[in-house]
Design a protein around this motif. Structure first.
Motif, PDB file in Angstrom:
ATOM      1  N   PHE A  10       0.843  -1.188   0.000  1.00 44.22           N
ATOM      2  CA  PHE A  10       0.000   0.000   0.000  1.00 44.22           C
ATOM      3  C   PHE A  10       0.884   1.245   0.000  1.00 44.22           C
ATOM      4  CE2 PHE A  10      -3.153  -2.991   1.745  1.00 44.22           C
ATOM      5  CZ  PHE A  10      -4.267  -2.650   0.990  1.00 44.22           C
ATOM      6  N   GLN A  11       0.368   2.322  -0.577  1.00 46.50           N
ATOM      7  CA  GLN A  11       1.116   3.579  -0.615  1.00 46.50           C
ATOM      8  C   GLN A  11       1.470   4.053   0.778  1.00 46.50           C
ATOM      9  OE1 GLN A  11      -0.013   6.794   0.439  1.00 46.50           O
ATOM     10  NE2 GLN A  11       1.767   7.934  -0.344  1.00 46.50           N
ATOM     11  N   ALA A  12       0.570   3.908   1.724  1.00 49.75           N
ATOM     12  CA  ALA A  12       0.826   4.372   3.093  1.00 49.75           C
ATOM     13  C   ALA A  12       1.995   3.627   3.722  1.00 49.75           C
ATOM     14  CB  ALA A  12      -0.425   4.200   3.952  1.00 49.75           C
ATOM     15  N   ASP A  13       2.123   2.334   3.431  1.00 50.09           N
ATOM     16  CA  ASP A  13       3.222   1.552   4.000  1.00 50.09           C
ATOM     17  C   ASP A  13       4.560   1.950   3.387  1.00 50.09           C
ATOM     18  OD1 ASP A  13       1.380   0.208   5.574  1.00 50.09           O
ATOM     19  OD2 ASP A  13       1.104  -1.397   4.113  1.00 50.09           O
ATOM     20  N   LEU A  14       4.558   2.248   2.093  1.00 48.79           N
ATOM     21  CA  LEU A  14       5.787   2.725   1.470  1.00 48.79           C
ATOM     22  C   LEU A  14       6.176   4.083   2.041  1.00 48.79           C
ATOM     23  CD1 LEU A  14       8.067   2.651  -0.608  1.00 48.79           C
ATOM     24  CD2 LEU A  14       6.460   3.579  -2.284  1.00 48.79           C
ATOM     25  N   ALA A  15       5.219   4.991   2.162  1.00 48.17           N
ATOM     26  CA  ALA A  15       5.510   6.319   2.706  1.00 48.17           C
ATOM     27  C   ALA A  15       6.081   6.214   4.113  1.00 48.17           C
ATOM     28  CB  ALA A  15       4.243   7.172   2.702  1.00 48.17           C
ATOM     29  N   GLU A  16       5.546   5.299   4.915  1.00 46.59           N
ATOM     30  CA  GLU A  16       6.062   5.116   6.274  1.00 46.59           C
ATOM     31  C   GLU A  16       7.480   4.563   6.251  1.00 46.59           C
ATOM     32  OE1 GLU A  16       4.914   2.772  10.438  1.00 46.59           O
ATOM     33  OE2 GLU A  16       3.584   2.674   8.694  1.00 46.59           O
TER      34      GLU A  16
END
Length: 496
Positions: A237-243
Motif C-alpha cells: 500500500f502507498q501508506a506503507d511505502l511512505a512510512e
C-alpha cells in the motif's frame, strides 16, 4: 536463482525498458501539477538505483552533458554490459557501481556523490527487507535537501489480485527439470493455461492472467521471470511505502502518472466527495487506489517540499508535438471514460503545435473565453502521447552529435533490425530525456541510408535491404508507414 542474489532473479538479464515517467523532465511536470517547486537544472547528479542494463540512465547521460549520472545494480553481469555500452557511446558523464544495498556500509554509501535525483523503477516490491532498508539508508545519507525521488512499484490492492497467479507460476517453475529463470517461467505457463481453462474460483481473471493465456507467444519472458520468480514479490500500500521512507525525510508530492493528480478524471462524483473529506496524503491515496483499477503506482517524493503557484508553474512548461497525427487530437482514456478537449479548442491547440513548441499558458489562452485549465490541458496532451515536454529550446551541435551517437549505438545493440521486444528511447538534448520509441523506430531513425530521403519510392528501395530477409510485404509496408509518420517527429526533437 544464484546464491548471492538474495532471492532475486540473477541468472537471466532483465529486459531493456525505457519509461518516460521516471525521468527528471517528466517528474517536473508532476511537481508543477501538484504545486511543488522543482525542475531540472543544467548541473545535477542523477542516480538510477536498480538500473538493470543501464538504458534509462545512459539515455539521460546522452541527453544532458552537464549531468553526472550514476547507475547502481547488484548484478555484475548487467553492470559490465552497461559499462561497456557507456564507453562505446562515449558517455564520459556516466558511471556504474556494482552495489548490494543490503551490504553497503555507511562509508561505502558516503563515497557516492550527493544526489539531486534518485530513480527506482519496480525495485521496491521485488527485493528483500535488508535491501529495502539499504535503499532508505542510501536516500537518507546521499539525497540532497530539495532532491526528488521517483519510485514505482506493484501496489495494493490492485496487484494483490495476482498474488495467487504469482504462486502458481512459481509452482510450475519449480517443476521444471532444469533451466534458468526464463526457461522455468515458460515451463510454468501450460499449467497456468490448463488450470485457468477449468474456471477456478479463486484465480482472479486479471489483466496479467489474460495476457498469459492468450494465443501466441507469451509477453516478454525476461520480464515475466523478473516479475514473478523473485522470492520477495510483495506489493504494498502507498501508506506503507511512505512510512518506510520516513527515515529519509521524504514528502509525497504526487503521481508521475499525470492523470492521477486530477481527481475529477478518475473519481465519480460520490467518490470525489469522500476523497475531499480525507486528509491529504495517504488517506486520499487509499481512496484513489480503491477506485482505480490499476496494479502499479509511480510516485514522486521530495526531501524538503516547497509549494508554489501551481497554474503559474504549469503555464511556463514548453511542449512539442510528439505525433504526426494531424487530423485531430486523440482523447485520453481515464477510469471514467474518454476525456477530450472541446473540438474548437483542440483545433486551435493542434494548429499552434504544428508551428513548433508552445508554452502551456499560450495554448490555453488561444481564444479568449474558451480557456482550459493548465492541468487538464497538459494531462490530456501528454497522457494521450500527443506532446512531450521540451526542456531546452536551443542546444549546440556537440550536444546533438552526442545524443545521436548514443542512439546509433543503442540501435546496434538492442534493436535487432527492429524486431526486438522492449521499450526504447531516442536521446534528445531538447527534451533532456529520450523520445519513447519501438525497436523498429529506433532502428529506422538511426540508419544513415534513410537520412534525408523524401521521395517515397527511393525510401522504399533503400528500406528493403535493411529489413530481415524473411520480411514480407506487410512488414515492409509497416516499416514504410512508420518511417513516413515518425520522421517529422524525430526531426522535431533533433534525433535525426
Amino acid at each position: 536463482m544464484t546464491s548471492w542474489s538474495r532471492g532475486y532473479v540473477a541468472d537471466a538479464p532483465y529486459t531493456v525498458s525505457y519509461h518516460p515517467t521516471q525521468v527528471p523532465s517528466h517528474m517536473a511536470l508532476a511537481a508543477a501539477i501538484n504545486g511543488v517547486d522543482w525542475q531540472p537544472r543544467e548541473r545535477m547528479t542523477v542516480a538510477d538505483i536498480g538500473c538493470g542494463r543501464g538504458y534509462v540512465i545512459a539515455a539521460l547521460a546522452a541527453s544532458n552533458p552537464g549531468w553526472n549520472c550514476i547507475g547502481l545494480d547488484y548484478n555484475p553481469g548487467q553492470i559490465a554490459e552497461a559499462m561497456d555500452f557507456a564507453e562505446e557511446a562515449g558517455l564520459d558523464n556516466l558511471g556504474f557501481v556494482e552495489a548490494d544495498l543490503a551490504a553497503m556500509s555507511d562509508s561505502d554509501m558516503d563515497s557516492l556523490p550527493m544526489l539531486d535525483v534518485a530513480m527506482l523503477h519496480g525495485v521496491w516490491t521485488w527485493v528483500a527487507d535488508p535491501v529495502r532498508a539499504g535503499i532508505v539508508r542510501l536516500l537518507s545519507r546521499r539525497l540532497k535537501p530539495g532532491g526528488v525521488v521517483y519510485i514505482s512499484y506493484n501496489s495494493l490492492p490492485g496487484f494483490g489480485q495476482d498474488a495467487a497467479l504469482q504462486r502458481l507460476l512459481r509452482l510450475g517453475a519449480s517443476l521444471a527439470p532444469r533451466g534458468d529463470s526464463v526457461e522455468r517461467v515458460l515451463h510454468a505457463l501450460p499449467l497456468v493455461k490448463e488450470l485457468q481453462a477449468t474456471n477456478p474460483k479463486m484465480l482472479a481473471n486479471t489483466y496479467m492472467l489474460k495476457r498469459l493465456v492468450q494465443e501466441g507467444p507469451p509477453p516478454n519472458p525476461p520480464y515475466l521471470a523478473h516479475e514473478f520468480m523473485t522470492e520477495h514479490w510483495r506489493p504494498v500500500f502507498q501508506a506503507d511505502l511512505a512510512e518506510a521512507l520516513a527515515p529519509a525525510r521524504l514528502d509525497y508530492i504526487g503521481s508521475s502518472t499525470l492523470v492521477e493528480n486530477i481527481p475529477d478524471m478518475f473519481l465519480e462524483p460520490a467518490q470525489r466527495a469522500i476523497w475531499d473529506r480525507m486528509p491529504e496524503g495517504s488517506p486520499q491515496e487509499l481512496v484513489k487506489d480503491l477506485c482505480i483499477e490499476r496494479p502499479f503506482r509511480r510516485d514522486i517524493y521530495m526531501r524538503g517540499m516547497r509549494k508554489i503557484d501551481r497554474r503559474a508553474a504549469l503555464d511556463k512548461i514548453i511542449v512539442a508535438l510528439a505525433t504526426h497525427e494531424t487530423e485531430k487530437l486523440p482523447g485520453l482514456p481515464t477510469s471514467r471514460g474518454m476525456a477530450n478537449l472541446a473540438p474548437e479548442v483542440a483545433n486551435d491547440v493542434l494548429a499552434a503545435l504544428r508551428q513548433g513548441p508552445q508554452r502551456i499558458g499560450d495554448l490555453r489562452r488561444l481564444t479568449p473565453g474558451r480557456s482550459t485549465t493548465p492541468e487538464e490541458l497538459l494531462v490530456m496532451l501528454n497522457g494521450a502521447g500527443t506532446v512531450e515536454p521540451i526542456w531546452r529550446t536551443r542546444v549546440d551541435a556537440n550536444a546533438v552529435a552526442r545524443a545521436r551517437r548514443f542512439n546509433e549505438r543503442a540501435a546496434a545493440h538492442y534493436a535487432g533490425q527492429g524486431t526486438s521486444e522492449g521499450q526504447y528511447g531516442l536521446a534528445s538534448p531538447f527534451m533532456g530525456a529520450a523520445l519513447p520509441v519501438t525497436s523498429l523506430e529506433l532502428y529506422l531513425a538511426t540508419r544513415p541510408e534513410l537520412q534525408g530521403v523524401t521521395d517515397p519510392t527511393e525510401a522504399e528501395a533503400r528500406l528493403r535491404p535493411l529489413l530481415p530477409p524473411e520480411a514480407d510485404e506487410k512488414a515492409i509496408a509497416t516499416a514504410m508507414k512508420t518511417l513516413t509518420d515518425r520522421l517529422p517527429v524525430w526531426q522535431r526533437f533533433g534525433v535525426v
